[in-house]
Design a protein around this motif. Structure first.
Motif, PDB file in Angstrom:
ATOM      1  N   PHE A 128       0.776  -1.193  -0.057  1.00 44.80           N
ATOM      2  CA  PHE A 128      -0.033   0.073  -0.010  1.00 44.80           C
ATOM      3  C   PHE A 128       0.768   1.138   0.115  1.00 44.80           C
ATOM      4  O   PHE A 128       1.961   1.163   0.567  1.00 44.80           O
ATOM      5  N   ARG A 129       0.255   2.405  -0.459  1.00 51.93           N
ATOM      6  CA  ARG A 129       0.949   3.748  -0.469  1.00 51.93           C
ATOM      7  C   ARG A 129       2.027   3.663  -1.508  1.00 51.93           C
ATOM      8  O   ARG A 129       3.159   4.519  -1.109  1.00 51.93           O
ATOM      9  N   THR A 130       2.248   2.729  -2.720  1.00 46.45           N
ATOM     10  CA  THR A 130       3.282   2.941  -3.345  1.00 46.45           C
ATOM     11  C   THR A 130       3.143   3.726  -4.791  1.00 46.45           C
ATOM     12  O   THR A 130       3.816   3.888  -5.528  1.00 46.45           O
ATOM     13  N   GLY A 131       1.533   3.980  -5.135  1.00 39.61           N
ATOM     14  CA  GLY A 131       1.315   4.657  -6.065  1.00 39.61           C
ATOM     15  C   GLY A 131       0.672   3.791  -7.192  1.00 39.61           C
ATOM     16  O   GLY A 131       0.593   4.171  -8.339  1.00 39.61           O
ATOM     17  N   LYS A 132       0.258   2.738  -6.869  1.00 40.23           N
ATOM     18  CA  LYS A 132      -0.470   1.777  -7.998  1.00 40.23           C
ATOM     19  C   LYS A 132      -1.522   2.531  -8.720  1.00 40.23           C
ATOM     20  O   LYS A 132      -1.654   2.520  -9.751  1.00 40.23           O
ATOM     21  N   SER A 133      -2.526   2.768  -7.703  1.00 44.78           N
ATOM     22  CA  SER A 133      -3.752   3.513  -8.160  1.00 44.78           C
ATOM     23  C   SER A 133      -3.331   4.914  -8.822  1.00 44.78           C
ATOM     24  O   SER A 133      -3.956   5.250  -9.768  1.00 44.78           O
ATOM     25  N   GLN A 134      -2.343   5.466  -8.249  1.00 42.19           N
ATOM     26  CA  GLN A 134      -2.127   6.812  -8.866  1.00 42.19           C
ATOM     27  C   GLN A 134      -1.643   6.670 -10.228  1.00 42.19           C
ATOM     28  O   GLN A 134      -1.453   7.625 -11.031  1.00 42.19           O
ATOM     29  N   LEU A 135      -0.892   5.707 -10.548  1.00 43.55           N
ATOM     30  CA  LEU A 135      -0.074   5.316 -11.828  1.00 43.55           C
ATOM     31  C   LEU A 135      -1.247   4.965 -12.683  1.00 43.55           C
ATOM     32  O   LEU A 135      -1.124   5.240 -13.905  1.00 43.55           O
ATOM     33  N   CYS A 136      -2.128   4.243 -12.249  1.00 43.69           N
ATOM     34  CA  CYS A 136      -3.451   3.773 -13.258  1.00 43.69           C
ATOM     35  C   CYS A 136      -4.142   5.189 -13.669  1.00 43.69           C
ATOM     36  O   CYS A 136      -4.608   5.237 -14.886  1.00 43.69           O
ATOM     37  N   MET A 137      -4.287   6.138 -12.564  1.00 46.45           N
ATOM     38  CA  MET A 137      -5.060   7.182 -13.009  1.00 46.45           C
ATOM     39  C   MET A 137      -4.417   8.295 -14.008  1.00 46.45           C
ATOM     40  O   MET A 137      -4.739   8.941 -14.764  1.00 46.45           O
ATOM     41  N   THR A 138      -3.139   8.310 -13.617  1.00 39.25           N
ATOM     42  CA  THR A 138      -1.860   9.033 -14.542  1.00 39.25           C
ATOM     43  C   THR A 138      -1.922   8.714 -16.038  1.00 39.25           C
ATOM     44  O   THR A 138      -1.989   9.271 -16.882  1.00 39.25           O
ATOM     45  N   ALA A 139      -1.796   6.944 -16.017  1.00 35.69           N
ATOM     46  CA  ALA A 139      -1.984   6.617 -17.372  1.00 35.69           C
ATOM     47  C   ALA A 139      -3.146   6.916 -17.845  1.00 35.69           C
ATOM     48  O   ALA A 139      -3.401   7.028 -19.309  1.00 35.69           O
ATOM     49  N   SER A 140      -4.300   6.871 -17.057  1.00 38.57           N
ATOM     50  CA  SER A 140      -5.444   7.084 -17.926  1.00 38.57           C
ATOM     51  C   SER A 140      -5.767   8.594 -18.583  1.00 38.57           C
ATOM     52  O   SER A 140      -6.485   8.708 -19.698  1.00 38.57           O
ATOM     53  N   ILE A 219      -7.764  -0.456 -17.988  1.00 34.53           N
ATOM     54  CA  ILE A 219      -7.131  -0.756 -16.535  1.00 34.53           C
ATOM     55  C   ILE A 219      -7.887  -1.525 -15.680  1.00 34.53           C
ATOM     56  O   ILE A 219      -9.333  -1.295 -15.777  1.00 34.53           O
ATOM     57  N   VAL A 220      -7.587  -2.586 -14.851  1.00 37.16           N
ATOM     58  CA  VAL A 220      -8.197  -3.446 -13.898  1.00 37.16           C
ATOM     59  C   VAL A 220      -7.679  -3.132 -12.485  1.00 37.16           C
ATOM     60  O   VAL A 220      -6.484  -3.462 -12.226  1.00 37.16           O
ATOM     61  N   ASP A 221      -8.231  -2.354 -11.630  1.00 34.71           N
ATOM     62  CA  ASP A 221      -7.694  -1.904 -10.311  1.00 34.71           C
ATOM     63  C   ASP A 221      -8.467  -2.270  -9.313  1.00 34.71           C
ATOM     64  O   ASP A 221      -9.613  -1.539  -8.822  1.00 34.71           O
ATOM     65  N   SER A 222      -8.507  -3.395  -8.418  1.00 36.79           N
ATOM     66  CA  SER A 222      -7.252  -4.319  -8.524  1.00 36.79           C
ATOM     67  C   SER A 222      -7.800  -5.599  -9.121  1.00 36.79           C
ATOM     68  O   SER A 222      -9.112  -6.020  -8.982  1.00 36.79           O
ATOM     69  N   ILE A 223      -7.220  -6.477  -9.788  1.00 33.14           N
ATOM     70  CA  ILE A 223      -7.518  -7.601 -10.539  1.00 33.14           C
ATOM     71  C   ILE A 223      -7.753  -8.657  -9.651  1.00 33.14           C
ATOM     72  O   ILE A 223      -8.647  -9.487  -9.783  1.00 33.14           O
ATOM     73  N   MET A 224      -7.059  -8.659  -8.201  1.00 35.29           N
ATOM     74  CA  MET A 224      -7.560  -9.713  -7.197  1.00 35.29           C
ATOM     75  C   MET A 224      -8.432  -9.321  -6.169  1.00 35.29           C
ATOM     76  O   MET A 224      -8.707 -10.439  -5.329  1.00 35.29           O
ATOM     77  N   ALA A 225      -8.704  -8.104  -5.917  1.00 34.25           N
ATOM     78  CA  ALA A 225      -9.534  -7.749  -4.730  1.00 34.25           C
ATOM     79  C   ALA A 225     -10.439  -8.415  -4.621  1.00 34.25           C
ATOM     80  O   ALA A 225     -11.127  -9.376  -3.527  1.00 34.25           O
ATOM     81  N   CYS A 226     -11.319  -8.827  -5.555  1.00 30.43           N
ATOM     82  CA  CYS A 226     -12.864  -9.475  -5.752  1.00 30.43           C
ATOM     83  C   CYS A 226     -12.622 -10.987  -5.426  1.00 30.43           C
ATOM     84  O   CYS A 226     -13.254 -11.572  -4.638  1.00 30.43           O
ATOM     85  N   PHE A 227     -11.743 -11.487  -6.118  1.00 31.28           N
ATOM     86  CA  PHE A 227     -11.159 -13.051  -5.679  1.00 31.28           C
ATOM     87  C   PHE A 227     -10.801 -13.288  -4.423  1.00 31.28           C
ATOM     88  O   PHE A 227     -11.034 -14.483  -3.878  1.00 31.28           O
ATOM     89  N   ARG A 228     -10.361 -12.443  -3.790  1.00 34.75           N
ATOM     90  CA  ARG A 228      -9.689 -12.517  -2.347  1.00 34.75           C
ATOM     91  C   ARG A 228     -10.983 -12.587  -1.374  1.00 34.75           C
ATOM     92  O   ARG A 228     -11.091 -13.410  -0.498  1.00 34.75           O
ATOM     93  N   VAL A 229     -12.065 -11.941  -1.702  1.00 26.88           N
ATOM     94  CA  VAL A 229     -13.363 -11.982  -0.805  1.00 26.88           C
ATOM     95  C   VAL A 229     -13.928 -13.237  -1.177  1.00 26.88           C
ATOM     96  O   VAL A 229     -14.685 -13.988  -0.231  1.00 26.88           O
ATOM     97  N   ASP A 230     -14.517 -13.339  -2.483  1.00 32.81           N
ATOM     98  CA  ASP A 230     -15.269 -14.565  -2.996  1.00 32.81           C
ATOM     99  C   ASP A 230     -14.907 -15.783  -2.637  1.00 32.81           C
ATOM    100  O   ASP A 230     -15.700 -16.743  -2.542  1.00 32.81           O
ATOM    101  N   PHE A 231     -13.562 -16.055  -2.746  1.00 37.37           N
ATOM    102  CA  PHE A 231     -13.048 -17.675  -2.735  1.00 37.37           C
ATOM    103  C   PHE A 231     -11.965 -17.302  -1.369  1.00 37.37           C
ATOM    104  O   PHE A 231     -10.943 -16.698  -1.432  1.00 37.37           O
TER     105      PHE A 231
END
Length: 338
Positions: A128-140, A219-231
């Motif tokens: 967390f707090r390394t700029g992953k979502s910020q990179l995604c929005m900048t690229a957008s 962009i898929v932000d984040s690819i894993m979030a839903c899978f962690r909850v559902d499974f």
């Protein structure tokens, strides 16, 4: 890109962009009702049908084994030459169409050989707090810019599974690049995925939009979030990996579909983001599934002070190396004095 000098995002006509619409199957004996069923299942182009397995096509309501075989044969007749073997020289000619979009940081771009490239899946991960979502929005935002400014002259599709996308942040970043904020938001379509099934439904819904050849970045932000909850837990790990693998295969096919021998430099970039939890063993295993699907893998971590460090962990055409960047009001940027 101001209101006065907007980039034309209209797709090229089918003869130049290499995309063959699925309606062409009618000329090979496939009825309109069956074509509509294929569209409802997310197959909007000939390349998408060619990439689909007979097993998946037979799951469409009303598709028998014989009908599935007939559809596959008709699609093969309409498929572009690239569906079969091509020479390395021909592939090299296709690869010259690859373009790269800037990340907002010159050192980050240099690490990637010029920026995030089309015709492939790029995976960004880290704590967390390394700029992953910020990179995604900048690229957008940058994706919408002209190519001489590091953009790709196209629209953006954004699937958000964590609820971290902010239109007001897009407007802040757009201001840095001299882009009209409202227009930048208009060129981004947004979907909030509520669970892993909904995430796949949103992905299937994009197939029609991508067939227009107007979109350059998904962009898929984040690819894993839903899978962690559902499974949850080891007991559901096998099913989770299967579902994740199916989604990654769908993403890969979408990239191939958008870029397959297109006689144009209007190509699609797939940017996947997810967080890392080293202590969670199933998540580590899932990263192996992601690693096999991604062409480029970038690890983000915290550096000294406000600096962040990006490490290129895997790439088919760039060596392993690092770059330093910071997060500003205008998105990702180079450190002061760099």
């Amino acid at each position: 890109m101001t209101r006065e000098d907007t980039v034309d995002f209209e797709g090229d006509d089918d003869e130049t962009n290499g995309i063959v619409e699925i309606d062409q199957l009618q000329s090979h004996g496939i009825g309109a009702s069956d074509i509509n069923k294929l569209k409802a299942a997310g197959y909007w182009t000939i390349a998408a049908v060619c990439a689909a397995t007979r097993r998946n096509l037979s799951k469409i309501k009303g598709f028998s084994e014989q009908k599935t075989e007939k559809v596959k044969e008709a699609a093969a007749k309409c498929a572009p030459p690239s569906y079969n073997f091509v020479t390395a020289a021909e592939l090299g000619h296709i690869r010259r169409k690859v373009c790269r979009i800037s990340t907002g940081s010159k050192s980050f771009d240099a690490m990637l050989g010029g920026g995030v490239q089309t015709m492939s899946i790029t995976e960004v991960f880290g704590e967390f707090r390394t700029g992953k979502s910020q990179l995604c929005m900048t690229a957008s935002v940058i994706c919408q810019l002209p190519k001489d400014q590091g953009g790709a002259e196209g629209k953006v599709a954004y699937i958000d599974t964590e609820g971290t996308f902010r239109p007001e942040r897009i407007k802040q970043i757009a201001e840095k690049f001299g882009v009209d904020g409202d227009m930048a938001c208009e060129n981004i379509i947004y979907g909030r995925a509520l669970n892993s099934e909904h995430q796949l439904e949103l992905l299937n819904g994009l197939c029609q939009s991508f067939a227009t050849n107007e979109y350059r970045l998904l962009i898929v932000d984040s690819i894993m979030a839903c899978f962690r909850v559902d499974f949850c837990g080891r007991g559901e790990l096998s099913e989770r990996q299967q579902k994740l693998g199916q989604m990654l295969a769908k993403l890969s096919h979408m990239a191939e579909d958008a870029n397959r021998l297109a006689g144009t430099d209007r190509n699609l970039i797939l940017l996947l983001k997810h967080s890392t939890f080293i202590e969670y063993i199933p998540d580590v295993i899932d990263r192996h599934v992601l690693a096999h699907a991604s062409a480029t893998r970038i690890l983000l971590r915290k550096g000294r002070g406000e600096e962040r460090v990006a490490k290129l962990q895997d790439s088919p055409d760039c060596p392993e190396r690092e770059a330093t960047y910071i997060i500003t009001n205008g998105g990702i940027a180079d450190p002061v004095g760099a």
